[in-house]
Motif scaffolding. Structure first.
Motif, mmCIF file in Angstrom:
data_model
loop_
_atom_site.group_PDB
_atom_site.id
_atom_site.type_symbol
_atom_site.label_atom_id
_atom_site.label_comp_id
_atom_site.label_asym_id
_atom_site.label_seq_id
_atom_site.Cartn_x
_atom_site.Cartn_y
_atom_site.Cartn_z
ATOM 1 N N GLU A 105 0.830 -1.204 0.000
ATOM 2 C CA GLU A 105 0.000 0.000 0.000
ATOM 3 C C GLU A 105 0.864 1.254 0.000
ATOM 4 O O GLU A 105 0.575 2.225 -0.700
ATOM 5 C CB GLU A 105 -0.944 0.007 1.203
ATOM 6 C CG GLU A 105 -2.107 -0.932 1.057
ATOM 7 C CD GLU A 105 -3.013 -0.941 2.275
ATOM 8 O OE1 GLU A 105 -2.757 -0.183 3.240
ATOM 9 O OE2 GLU A 105 -3.986 -1.715 2.269
ATOM 10 N N TRP A 106 1.947 1.250 0.777
ATOM 11 C CA TRP A 106 2.849 2.397 0.840
ATOM 12 C C TRP A 106 3.491 2.634 -0.531
ATOM 13 O O TRP A 106 3.574 3.769 -1.005
ATOM 14 C CB TRP A 106 3.908 2.185 1.911
ATOM 15 C CG TRP A 106 4.930 3.274 1.979
ATOM 16 C CD1 TRP A 106 6.261 3.156 1.768
ATOM 17 C CD2 TRP A 106 4.702 4.658 2.265
ATOM 18 N NE1 TRP A 106 6.872 4.371 1.903
ATOM 19 C CE2 TRP A 106 5.940 5.317 2.214
ATOM 20 C CE3 TRP A 106 3.564 5.412 2.554
ATOM 21 C CZ2 TRP A 106 6.093 6.679 2.428
ATOM 22 C CZ3 TRP A 106 3.710 6.782 2.779
ATOM 23 C CH2 TRP A 106 4.951 7.395 2.719
ATOM 24 N N LEU A 109 0.905 4.099 -2.822
ATOM 25 C CA LEU A 109 0.653 5.485 -2.450
ATOM 26 C C LEU A 109 1.776 6.389 -2.961
ATOM 27 O O LEU A 109 1.518 7.463 -3.508
ATOM 28 C CB LEU A 109 0.514 5.597 -0.928
ATOM 29 C CG LEU A 109 -0.048 6.886 -0.375
ATOM 30 C CD1 LEU A 109 -1.403 7.202 -0.974
ATOM 31 C CD2 LEU A 109 -0.158 6.787 1.136
ATOM 32 N N GLN A 110 3.018 5.947 -2.826
ATOM 33 C CA GLN A 110 4.148 6.736 -3.325
ATOM 34 C C GLN A 110 4.052 6.919 -4.840
ATOM 35 O O GLN A 110 4.291 8.011 -5.358
ATOM 36 C CB GLN A 110 5.472 6.049 -2.972
ATOM 37 C CG GLN A 110 5.826 6.170 -1.504
ATOM 38 C CD GLN A 110 7.101 5.414 -1.162
ATOM 39 O OE1 GLN A 110 7.293 4.276 -1.586
ATOM 40 N NE2 GLN A 110 7.967 6.055 -0.394
ATOM 41 N N ILE A 113 1.252 9.418 -5.660
ATOM 42 C CA ILE A 113 1.687 10.792 -5.396
ATOM 43 C C ILE A 113 2.644 11.263 -6.484
ATOM 44 O O ILE A 113 2.544 12.395 -6.968
ATOM 45 C CB ILE A 113 2.319 10.911 -3.989
ATOM 46 C CG1 ILE A 113 1.240 10.684 -2.922
ATOM 47 C CG2 ILE A 113 2.993 12.269 -3.798
ATOM 48 C CD1 ILE A 113 1.790 10.509 -1.511
ATOM 49 N N CYS A 159 -5.316 9.294 -4.908
ATOM 50 C CA CYS A 159 -4.697 8.262 -4.055
ATOM 51 C C CYS A 159 -5.726 7.230 -3.611
ATOM 52 O O CYS A 159 -5.460 6.026 -3.639
ATOM 53 C CB CYS A 159 -4.028 8.914 -2.843
ATOM 54 S SG CYS A 159 -2.576 9.907 -3.273
ATOM 55 N N ARG A 160 -6.901 7.692 -3.217
ATOM 56 C CA ARG A 160 -7.961 6.782 -2.783
ATOM 57 C C ARG A 160 -8.344 5.841 -3.929
ATOM 58 O O ARG A 160 -8.493 4.635 -3.739
ATOM 59 C CB ARG A 160 -9.178 7.576 -2.315
ATOM 60 C CG ARG A 160 -10.269 6.728 -1.709
ATOM 61 C CD ARG A 160 -11.446 7.549 -1.189
ATOM 62 N NE ARG A 160 -11.026 8.574 -0.255
ATOM 63 C CZ ARG A 160 -11.147 9.890 -0.474
ATOM 64 N NH1 ARG A 160 -11.688 10.338 -1.583
ATOM 65 N NH2 ARG A 160 -10.746 10.761 0.425
ATOM 66 N N ARG A 162 -6.516 4.892 -6.503
ATOM 67 C CA ARG A 162 -5.446 3.927 -6.736
ATOM 68 C C ARG A 162 -5.484 2.796 -5.717
ATOM 69 O O ARG A 162 -5.346 1.625 -6.070
ATOM 70 C CB ARG A 162 -4.084 4.616 -6.666
ATOM 71 C CG ARG A 162 -3.755 5.460 -7.863
ATOM 72 C CD ARG A 162 -3.364 4.556 -9.059
ATOM 73 N NE ARG A 162 -2.961 5.331 -10.189
ATOM 74 C CZ ARG A 162 -1.726 5.726 -10.437
ATOM 75 N NH1 ARG A 162 -0.754 5.416 -9.624
ATOM 76 N NH2 ARG A 162 -1.463 6.455 -11.493
ATOM 77 N N LEU A 163 -5.659 3.142 -4.437
ATOM 78 C CA LEU A 163 -5.686 2.121 -3.387
ATOM 79 C C LEU A 163 -6.913 1.223 -3.527
ATOM 80 O O LEU A 163 -6.817 0.003 -3.357
ATOM 81 C CB LEU A 163 -5.636 2.770 -2.007
ATOM 82 C CG LEU A 163 -4.302 3.412 -1.629
ATOM 83 C CD1 LEU A 163 -4.426 4.172 -0.318
ATOM 84 C CD2 LEU A 163 -3.185 2.390 -1.544
#
Length: 182
Positions: A105-106, A109-110, A113, A159-160, A162-163
């Motif tokens: 997930e990190w 998220l990267q 961004i 971001c939401r 993508r996750l």
């Protein structure tokens, strides 16, 4: 207004519905049967029912309250006899699966961004990482505070998305895995 005799008739008419409702609520047919009887006893023992407008709703409310009381007592009983787990058995460390999922997930998220337009990314990072106000970000980036708000909303939505997309893909692949035949 409803009379006690009318309420007993309503009880008899919705007896099976009450039992199904309670069985689903407490996950036990026998307990549901006991709670239906307790509901009847509560209704039969009432001195006044003149203020009851909807007999069926009133009966289901009594049954629901009895189910809640039952479930609470079951939890208290479990807590009393199960006791707290031994401190040696409780780990505060994440499981390997959860740790891997968090790393993935990190990473997502990267990447999300990094894919943002430069001013949008800058506004988002200044707000989320450096905790700057919209006004401070606007001054630093030489844009309007309303534009900062739009950039941050856009970044959060991106971001939401993508996750959530990754979560749906992960669920789809886990749901269709072949069992290990080793």
């Amino acid at each position: 207004m409803i009379q006690r005799g009318d309420l007993i008739e309503v009880f008899q008419a919705c007896l099976l519905d009450l039992r199904r409702f309670l069985a689903k609520r407490v996950q036990c047919e026998d307990t549901a049967a006991d709670l239906v009887q307790e509901t009847y006893l509560r209704v039969a023992g009432l001195d006044q029912v003149a203020s009851v407008r909807n007999g069926r709703a009133f009966l289901f409310k009594i049954a629901d309250n009895l189910a809640i009381d039952h479930l609470r007592s079951r939890v208290r009983l479990h807590q009393r006899y199960a006791g707290a787990p031994s401190p040696e058995l409780v780990s505060t460390l994440p499981t390997p699966d959860r740790e891997l999922e968090a790393r993935q997930e990190w990473s997502l998220l990267q990447k999300a961004i990094a894919d943002l337009p430069p001013k949008c990314r800058a506004a988002f990072l200044l707000h989320r990482v450096q905790h700057l106000s919209y006004g401070d970000i606007a001054a630093r980036l030489d844009i309007a505070a309303s534009t900062v708000e739009k950039h941050i909303s856009k970044a959060l939505a991106h971001c939401r998305q993508r996750l959530e997309h990754a979560g749906r893909e992960r669920a789809a692949t886990h749901g269709h895995q072949q069992p290990y035949a080793g």
